[in-house]
Scaffold this active site. Structure first.
Site, PDB file in Angstrom:
ATOM      1  CB  CYS A 192      49.209  57.614   7.734  1.00 45.74           C
ATOM      2  SG  CYS A 192      47.456  57.698   7.360  1.00 45.74           S
ATOM      3  CB  CYS A 240      46.491  56.810  10.310  1.00 40.48           C
ATOM      4  SG  CYS A 240      46.610  56.344   8.601  1.00 40.48           S
ATOM      5  CG  ASP A 241      49.366  57.823  12.941  1.00 40.34           C
ATOM      6  OD1 ASP A 241      48.481  57.043  13.350  1.00 40.34           O
ATOM      7  OD2 ASP A 241      50.380  57.443  12.332  1.00 40.34           O
TER       8      ASP A 241
END
Ligand SMILES: Cc1cc2nc3c(=O)[nH]c(=O)nc-3n(C[C@H](O)[C@H](O)[C@H](O)COP(=O)(O)OP(=O)(O)OC[C@H]3O[C@@H](n4cnc5c(N)ncnc54)[C@H](O)[C@@H]3O)c2cc1C
Length: 314
Positions: free
Chosen positions: A131, A134-135
């Site tokens: 992701c 997200c990261d």
């Protein structure tokens, strides 16, 4: 007892809930562990009609959720653990409760496939990710490897250049499968380079990723490649374990449906990426969710022997 239970809260699930709610079906949507589905984990969605400048995935999915609620769908954050589609009304169990419904829409999407190499599981969350939204932020000014050659790999690789010093896309073949426009943008991006005909055979690191082991698939030559993170986008497997043996699956485990979403069990419909479909996108998931809900309405009307307001469903 609900008219309709929708399993999954991606674009297909929310779209089904909007259409079911507007059709006055009492509707329960169970979100699963990823509310909003993959779209909610995608930073920029540039190809969903109506947003000429693109829209952030989390915002699009939040709007869909609100729209579903506005039309009366009940939405609960829980995960389905068991279903019984062999007896009517259908039973759907979650961690915390058990529900019954006259019709069910399965919209559980897909999970991203694993590489299956040493280091992948051990270093998950410590440099190994699926992701970028997200990261990606954690790898500012770092060197990132993206594995894959399809739309997700290329789109997310481009997105990661916002943070990364350099992004290296490693692909098993010598050409990309991604859409042409995305390919062009990737080729023109000075931060992106490509390593062709190559497989990642190990992800290296003690408590965080420090590199990958590579194998050239033409020559067999092995090498080490330093990097700080590995983002993996090598395809997907449908989330169907709950339904295996209860509805027909194809050879790749996708749920078999007719074009309007009927599965092999009358009253059970499937929508979005979990069904066999050539284009896996928000726009197609939304479309199939709407069709499944409208077919569910028709099915319930027939069960109750009340006249269904005839309309063209295609
Ligand atoms: C990295 C990436 C980038 C993408 N970028 C784009 C893009 O730019 N444009 C575009 O159009 N498409 C894009 N896509 C594709 C798009 O996100 C999907 O096609 C779309 O999300 C499919 O919707 P869906 O509703 O079928 O499934 P999903 O979005 O996968 O949602 C599945 C839902 O099912 C739920 N679920 C699963 N198991 C259970 C269970 N046991 N109980 C209850 N719920 C369950 C999950 O919690 C989730 O809410 C991208 C995909 C990825 C992976």
């Amino acid at each position: 007892m609900y008219d309709l239970i929708i399993i999954g809260s991606g674009p297909a699930g929310y779209s089904a809930a909007i259409y079911a709610g507007r059709s006055m079906l009492s509707t329960l949507l169970i979100t699963g562990s990823a509310p909003g589905g993959w779209a909610a984990l995608t930073n920029d969605i540039e190809n969903y009609p109506g947003f000429p400048e693109g829209i952030a995935g989390p915002e699009l999915m939040e709007r869909m959720r609100q729209q579903a609620e506005r039309f009366g769908a009940e939405i609960i954050m829980d995960e389905v653990t068991r279903v019984n589609l062999g007896a009517h009304p259908f039973t759907v169990e979650t961690y915390s409760d058990e529900y019954q419904a006259k019709a069910v829409v399965i919209s559980t999407g897909v999970s991203q496939r694993m590489l299956g190499v040493p280091g992948e599981t051990q270093l998950a969350g410590r440099g190994v990710s699926r992701c970028a939204t997200c990261d990606g932020f954690f790898f500012r000014d770092k060197k990132i490897v993206v594995v894959g050659g399809g739309d997700s790999a290329v789109d997310e690789g481009i997105f990661l250049t916002r943070y990364a010093r350099e992004v290296h896309i490693i692909h098993r073949r010598n050409r990309l499968r991604a859409q042409r426009a995305a390919q062009e943008r990737a080729f023109q991006n000075p931060k992106i380079s490509f390593i062709w005909d190559t497989a990642v055979t190990e992800i290296i690191g003690e408590d965080r990723v420090t590199g990958v082991k590579l194998k050239n698939l033409n020559t067999g030559e092995e090498s080490l490649f330093d990097c700080d993170a590995v983002f993996i986008y090598i395809g997907a497997t449908p989330n169907v374990e709950l339904f295996r043996g209860q509805v027909d699956l194809d050879e790749f485990d996708y749920i078999v449906t007719c074009r309007n979403g009927h599965t092999s069990v009358p009253g059970v419909f499937a929508a979005g990426d979990v069904r066999e479909t050539t284009l896996k996108q928000v726009v197609t998931a939304v479309s199939s969710g709407a069709r499944a809900a409208m077919e569910a309405e028709k099915y319930i009307a027939a069960l109750e022997d009340r006249a269904y307001p005839e309309r063209e469903l295609g």
